[in-house]
Design a protein around this motif. Structure first.
Motif, PDB file in Angstrom:
ATOM      1  N   ASN A   1      42.314  45.299  36.979  1.00 20.97           N
ATOM      2  CA  ASN A   1      41.317  44.348  37.467  1.00 20.97           C
ATOM      3  C   ASN A   1      41.896  43.324  38.422  1.00 20.97           C
ATOM      4  O   ASN A   1      43.030  42.879  38.259  1.00 20.97           O
ATOM      5  CB  ASN A   1      40.676  43.605  36.291  1.00 20.97           C
ATOM      6  N   LYS A   2      41.085  42.940  39.408  1.00 17.51           N
ATOM      7  CA  LYS A   2      41.429  41.808  40.258  1.00 17.51           C
ATOM      8  C   LYS A   2      40.300  40.796  40.142  1.00 17.51           C
ATOM      9  O   LYS A   2      39.124  41.147  40.019  1.00 17.51           O
ATOM     10  CB  LYS A   2      41.634  42.231  41.714  1.00 17.51           C
ATOM     11  N   THR A   3      40.673  39.540  40.150  1.00 17.80           N
ATOM     12  CA  THR A   3      39.709  38.454  40.032  1.00 17.80           C
ATOM     13  C   THR A   3      39.026  38.236  41.368  1.00 17.80           C
ATOM     14  O   THR A   3      39.684  38.095  42.392  1.00 17.80           O
ATOM     15  CB  THR A   3      40.416  37.154  39.604  1.00 17.80           C
ATOM     16  N   LEU A   4      37.693  38.218  41.347  1.00 23.27           N
ATOM     17  CA  LEU A   4      36.927  37.957  42.564  1.00 23.27           C
ATOM     18  C   LEU A   4      36.377  36.544  42.599  1.00 23.27           C
ATOM     19  O   LEU A   4      36.277  35.942  43.665  1.00 23.27           O
ATOM     20  CB  LEU A   4      35.780  38.964  42.687  1.00 23.27           C
ATOM     21  N   ALA A   5      35.999  35.993  41.448  1.00 24.49           N
ATOM     22  CA  ALA A   5      35.442  34.639  41.407  1.00 24.49           C
ATOM     23  C   ALA A   5      35.497  34.113  39.979  1.00 24.49           C
ATOM     24  O   ALA A   5      35.371  34.877  39.018  1.00 24.49           O
ATOM     25  CB  ALA A   5      34.006  34.629  41.903  1.00 24.49           C
TER      26      ALA A   5
ATOM     27  N   PHE B   1      35.411  40.128  37.728  1.00 27.26           N
ATOM     28  CA  PHE B   1      36.552  40.977  38.046  1.00 27.26           C
ATOM     29  C   PHE B   1      36.026  42.245  38.691  1.00 27.26           C
ATOM     30  O   PHE B   1      34.857  42.614  38.511  1.00 27.26           O
ATOM     31  CB  PHE B   1      37.312  41.407  36.784  1.00 27.26           C
ATOM     32  N   MET B   2      36.914  42.950  39.401  1.00 29.68           N
ATOM     33  CA  MET B   2      36.585  44.282  39.885  1.00 29.68           C
ATOM     34  C   MET B   2      37.797  45.166  39.631  1.00 29.68           C
ATOM     35  O   MET B   2      38.939  44.761  39.890  1.00 29.68           O
ATOM     36  CB  MET B   2      36.230  44.305  41.366  1.00 29.68           C
ATOM     37  N   CYS B   3      37.561  46.366  39.134  1.00 26.50           N
ATOM     38  CA  CYS B   3      38.629  47.323  38.887  1.00 26.50           C
ATOM     39  C   CYS B   3      39.064  47.931  40.221  1.00 26.50           C
ATOM     40  O   CYS B   3      38.236  48.447  40.976  1.00 26.50           O
ATOM     41  CB  CYS B   3      38.161  48.417  37.943  1.00 26.50           C
ATOM     42  N   ASN B   4      40.355  47.863  40.503  1.00 24.04           N
ATOM     43  CA  ASN B   4      40.886  48.457  41.732  1.00 24.04           C
ATOM     44  C   ASN B   4      40.751  49.975  41.742  1.00 24.04           C
ATOM     45  O   ASN B   4      40.629  50.575  42.797  1.00 24.04           O
ATOM     46  CB  ASN B   4      42.362  48.084  41.912  1.00 24.04           C
ATOM     47  N   GLY B   5      40.775  50.575  40.558  1.00 23.40           N
ATOM     48  CA  GLY B   5      40.713  52.027  40.476  1.00 23.40           C
ATOM     49  C   GLY B   5      39.313  52.599  40.594  1.00 23.40           C
ATOM     50  O   GLY B   5      39.031  53.427  41.456  1.00 23.40           O
ATOM     51  N   CYS B   6      38.390  52.111  39.760  1.00 24.49           N
ATOM     52  CA  CYS B   6      37.052  52.706  39.708  1.00 24.49           C
ATOM     53  C   CYS B   6      36.000  51.899  40.465  1.00 24.49           C
ATOM     54  O   CYS B   6      34.879  52.361  40.646  1.00 24.49           O
ATOM     55  CB  CYS B   6      36.615  52.917  38.267  1.00 24.49           C
ATOM     56  N   GLY B   7      36.327  50.658  40.886  1.00 26.16           N
ATOM     57  CA  GLY B   7      35.383  49.850  41.653  1.00 26.16           C
ATOM     58  C   GLY B   7      34.267  49.229  40.840  1.00 26.16           C
ATOM     59  O   GLY B   7      33.307  48.707  41.394  1.00 26.16           O
ATOM     60  N   ILE B   8      34.388  49.240  39.507  1.00 26.50           N
ATOM     61  CA  ILE B   8      33.360  48.651  38.645  1.00 26.50           C
ATOM     62  C   ILE B   8      33.526  47.132  38.620  1.00 26.50           C
ATOM     63  O   ILE B   8      34.629  46.620  38.467  1.00 26.50           O
ATOM     64  CB  ILE B   8      33.462  49.227  37.210  1.00 26.50           C
TER      65      ILE B   8
END
Length: 111
Positions: A4-8, A16-23
């Motif tokens: 996961n990467k933090t978006l806001a 968060f958004m998963c770098n792998g699956c884009g969820i």
């Protein structure tokens, strides 16, 4: 396993958004929701529509706004202040993800 990467982040939650699956994973209050990119876009539109259609009734902390999550028998109950905070959080995360998609993740670039 998701990376996961933090978006806001805000006082009430985070996206968060998963770098792998884009969820997209949105945590707000006591709710944790997962969305595909298209579902997340629809959720943002729902938030903005509710903000525009639900006038401030003078009680910004009164929990009287029901958001249908488009999941069988799942709703969020929010006050106007929470709805506004959630909409801003969702927008910030979306714009961050869009910017990162356009320019790439600068944290991964070497100098």
């Amino acid at each position: 396993m998701c990376n996961n990467k933090t978006l806001a982040i805000c006082n009430g939650g985070y996206v968060f958004m998963c770098n792998g699956c884009g969820i997209y994973k949105l945590a707000y209050g006591t709710s944790l929701l997962s969305f595909t990119s298209a579902e997340y876009c629809d959720f943002r539109k729902t938030l903005r529509h509710r903000l525009a259609s639900k006038p401030c009734d003078g009680f910004p902390c009164h929990k009287g706004i029901i958001l249908d999550l488009q999941i069988q028998k799942a709703y969020m109950l929010l006050c106007r202040n929470e709805l506004l905070e959630l909409a801003n959080l969702a927008d910030e995360a979306w714009f961050t993800a869009e910017l990162q998609a356009m320019i790439g993740d600068l944290s991964r670039r070497s100098e």
